[in-house]
Design a protein around this motif. Sequence first.
Motif, PDB file in Angstrom:
ATOM      1  N   PHE A 198       0.849  -1.203   0.000  1.00 14.10           N
ATOM      2  CA  PHE A 198       0.000   0.000   0.000  1.00 14.10           C
ATOM      3  C   PHE A 198       0.875   1.240   0.000  1.00 14.10           C
ATOM      4  CE2 PHE A 198      -1.958   3.504   2.330  1.00 14.10           C
ATOM      5  CZ  PHE A 198      -3.088   3.717   1.554  1.00 14.10           C
ATOM      6  N   VAL A 199       0.482   2.224  -0.815  1.00 13.00           N
ATOM      7  CA  VAL A 199       1.243   3.468  -0.936  1.00 13.00           C
ATOM      8  C   VAL A 199       0.289   4.659  -0.880  1.00 13.00           C
ATOM      9  CG1 VAL A 199       2.744   4.862  -2.421  1.00 13.00           C
ATOM     10  CG2 VAL A 199       3.021   2.365  -2.354  1.00 13.00           C
ATOM     11  N   ALA A 200       0.594   5.612  -0.018  1.00 17.12           N
ATOM     12  CA  ALA A 200      -0.058   6.919  -0.036  1.00 17.12           C
ATOM     13  C   ALA A 200       1.022   7.950  -0.336  1.00 17.12           C
ATOM     14  CB  ALA A 200      -0.729   7.209   1.301  1.00 17.12           C
ATOM     15  N   LEU A 201       0.605   9.105  -0.811  1.00 12.64           N
ATOM     16  CA  LEU A 201       1.557  10.143  -1.203  1.00 12.64           C
ATOM     17  C   LEU A 201       0.972  11.504  -0.893  1.00 12.64           C
ATOM     18  CD1 LEU A 201       3.623  10.490  -4.437  1.00 12.64           C
ATOM     19  CD2 LEU A 201       1.808  12.158  -4.015  1.00 12.64           C
ATOM     20  N   HIS A 202       1.848  12.453  -0.525  1.00  9.34           N
ATOM     21  CA  HIS A 202       1.385  13.826  -0.298  1.00  9.34           C
ATOM     22  C   HIS A 202       2.390  14.821  -0.855  1.00  9.34           C
ATOM     23  CE1 HIS A 202      -0.765  17.184   1.364  1.00  9.34           C
ATOM     24  NE2 HIS A 202      -1.624  16.368   1.960  1.00  9.34           N
ATOM     25  N   VAL A 334      -2.393   6.098  14.534  1.00  8.47           N
ATOM     26  CA  VAL A 334      -0.998   6.209  14.123  1.00  8.47           C
ATOM     27  C   VAL A 334      -0.642   5.045  13.203  1.00  8.47           C
ATOM     28  CG1 VAL A 334      -0.241   7.441  16.170  1.00  8.47           C
ATOM     29  CG2 VAL A 334      -0.194   4.943  16.159  1.00  8.47           C
ATOM     30  N   ALA A 335       0.364   5.258  12.388  1.00 12.26           N
ATOM     31  CA  ALA A 335       0.907   4.194  11.539  1.00 12.26           C
ATOM     32  C   ALA A 335       2.339   4.569  11.197  1.00 12.26           C
ATOM     33  CB  ALA A 335       0.083   4.018  10.269  1.00 12.26           C
ATOM     34  N   GLU A 336       3.165   3.562  10.953  1.00 12.07           N
ATOM     35  CA  GLU A 336       4.563   3.776  10.586  1.00 12.07           C
ATOM     36  C   GLU A 336       4.833   3.157   9.218  1.00 12.07           C
ATOM     37  OE1 GLU A 336       7.052   5.315  12.373  1.00 12.07           O
ATOM     38  OE2 GLU A 336       5.645   5.900  13.952  1.00 12.07           O
ATOM     39  N   SER A 337       5.572   3.862   8.393  1.00 16.08           N
ATOM     40  CA  SER A 337       5.958   3.324   7.091  1.00 16.08           C
ATOM     41  C   SER A 337       6.949   2.174   7.265  1.00 16.08           C
ATOM     42  CB  SER A 337       6.591   4.421   6.238  1.00 16.08           C
ATOM     43  OG  SER A 337       5.657   5.446   5.956  1.00 16.08           O
ATOM     44  N   MET A 373      -5.648   2.732   6.517  1.00 17.84           N
ATOM     45  CA  MET A 373      -5.350   1.817   5.423  1.00 17.84           C
ATOM     46  C   MET A 373      -3.995   1.157   5.628  1.00 17.84           C
ATOM     47  SD  MET A 373      -6.661   4.128   2.209  1.00 17.84           S
ATOM     48  CE  MET A 373      -8.304   4.856   2.198  1.00 17.84           C
ATOM     49  N   MET A 374      -3.014   1.952   6.037  1.00 18.36           N
ATOM     50  CA  MET A 374      -1.684   1.410   6.289  1.00 18.36           C
ATOM     51  C   MET A 374      -1.739   0.303   7.339  1.00 18.36           C
ATOM     52  SD  MET A 374       0.477   5.000   6.300  1.00 18.36           S
ATOM     53  CE  MET A 374       2.084   4.230   6.607  1.00 18.36           C
ATOM     54  N   GLN A 375      -2.411   0.603   8.436  1.00 21.75           N
ATOM     55  CA  GLN A 375      -2.457  -0.375   9.527  1.00 21.75           C
ATOM     56  C   GLN A 375      -3.217  -1.639   9.122  1.00 21.75           C
ATOM     57  OE1 GLN A 375      -4.738  -0.212  13.503  1.00 21.75           O
ATOM     58  NE2 GLN A 375      -2.753   0.706  13.991  1.00 21.75           N
ATOM     59  N   ARG A 376      -4.293  -1.482   8.325  1.00 24.84           N
ATOM     60  CA  ARG A 376      -5.058  -2.650   7.898  1.00 24.84           C
ATOM     61  C   ARG A 376      -4.191  -3.573   7.034  1.00 24.84           C
ATOM     62  NH1 ARG A 376     -10.466  -4.378   7.188  1.00 24.84           N
ATOM     63  NH2 ARG A 376     -10.841  -3.072   9.014  1.00 24.84           N
ATOM     64  N   VAL A 377      -3.460  -2.992   6.093  1.00 19.48           N
ATOM     65  CA  VAL A 377      -2.595  -3.793   5.226  1.00 19.48           C
ATOM     66  C   VAL A 377      -1.497  -4.467   6.048  1.00 19.48           C
ATOM     67  CG1 VAL A 377      -0.914  -3.684   3.330  1.00 19.48           C
ATOM     68  CG2 VAL A 377      -3.083  -2.438   3.159  1.00 19.48           C
ATOM     69  N   LEU A 383       2.895  -4.690   3.350  1.00 21.24           N
ATOM     70  CA  LEU A 383       3.753  -3.545   3.626  1.00 21.24           C
ATOM     71  C   LEU A 383       3.057  -2.256   3.200  1.00 21.24           C
ATOM     72  CD1 LEU A 383       7.199  -4.883   2.309  1.00 21.24           C
ATOM     73  CD2 LEU A 383       6.340  -4.914   4.671  1.00 21.24           C
ATOM     74  N   ALA A 384       3.382  -1.171   3.891  1.00 13.36           N
ATOM     75  CA  ALA A 384       2.766   0.121   3.572  1.00 13.36           C
ATOM     76  C   ALA A 384       3.776   1.235   3.771  1.00 13.36           C
ATOM     77  CB  ALA A 384       1.543   0.355   4.461  1.00 13.36           C
ATOM     78  N   THR A 385       3.622   2.284   2.980  1.00 12.49           N
ATOM     79  CA  THR A 385       4.433   3.474   3.182  1.00 12.49           C
ATOM     80  C   THR A 385       3.663   4.709   2.756  1.00 12.49           C
ATOM     81  OG1 THR A 385       6.669   4.388   2.945  1.00 12.49           O
ATOM     82  CG2 THR A 385       5.587   3.650   0.921  1.00 12.49           C
TER      83      THR A 385
END
Length: 426
Positions: A198-202, A334-337, A373-377, A383-385
């Motif tokens: 999973f990838v998010a971007l800002h 909270v979530a960590e990459s 979303m990060m935590q769910r994956v 993996l998520a970032t």
Amino acid sequence: MTTAKKEILSRMIERRRDFHRYPETGWAEFRTTAAVATVMESLGWEIQFGGDFIDPETVMGRTIDPEAEMERAISQGADPSMVKRTGGYTGLSAELNTGRPGPTTALRFDIDCVDTDESSASDHLPVQENFRSQNPGWMHACGHDGHTALGLALAETLTAQRENLSGKIRLLFQPAEEGVRGGYAMTQSGLLDDVDRFVALHLGLGQPTGTIFGGVKGFLCTTKFDVDYTGSGGHAGGEPEKGKNALLAAATAALNLHAIAPHSGGITRLNVGVLNAGEGRNVVPPKAHMKIETRGETNDIANYVYDRAMEVLSGAATMYDVGISIAKRGESIVAESDPELADLVVQAAESVPGVSSAERFRRMAGSDDACWMMQRVQSKGGLATYIGLGATTAAGHHNDRFDFDEKALPIGLELLEKLILKLNIF
């Protein structure tokens, strides 16, 4: 650069400016959703509208009139058939199934705007180039117009690269990120349950164009809530003792909320963003409305701030003998990459033209409901970032003069394309 790629880049800028001109607040993004759906369906991606997957019971902070906002969207150029297909809920999931075995990769692009009026100053680029917001009180002051346009350009690029890909690519165009409202509903829909990466971007985040960081640390838990005090009116001169002053209760609460002691264990934040009260100069104010947020570095610290806030709010109600009601409007965790995925981002950035600096991690003391979303994956073994895409800005995020350097968009497109080719290579 090929002619086809130049055309994609040109359309990306055009779309970004179109989305900027017609911003839509959280859960009202019907024009944006319809525009995204039109593009994605034309590319052959399988699409699902918000109404197809969002459970109304999981929705927070949806205070709009959907029928009125759907009509507004159509009046501003949205395809009526696409608006109808939303089912009254904004947001879109679009999937490219390559037909070959491989991982499922999901990317989040938020589509909503900030509730603020845009500057009309003559030196503001959207004014100069005629793409200033046409919707009073709404403005793309956080870069989500760029995110949405970037997602569409990525879809075009990946469609052309389909024969080089394996597995599935899922693009999630998320409503209501501002106020952290939409991420939870999308997560609860099950759209992330089969995702491997999973990838998010800002865009922006205080970093100049050319800067990339592969992952974010330091997200804050947050809760957004509204408070209503209800007293009783009275003649301020003739019978002031018969009134119960909701304004004073709210004012007392506002001052004491900001006096809550910080926590020794980590970062805390609290903000009273809105306080509306009063009816007339000679009327004891019978009603007051507040919009408040609390934040904390961990769940425990966030709970500390929130619990103390509840004590202050109820104490003010008791002090002035008024009623109180509290409604939660948004929430995030909270979530960590993941380092492995952040490293891949940095590796991809090494060959992207225009990148001047690529870091593995950077801290960001803010909140984003992509954390759900990060935590769910991650909870299911994936993996998520959360990528930071530097973009020089004319002013800070959520400022009425906010605008970002559009040169960041081609950098972001190239970065995401190279990352997907690493994750879903055939």
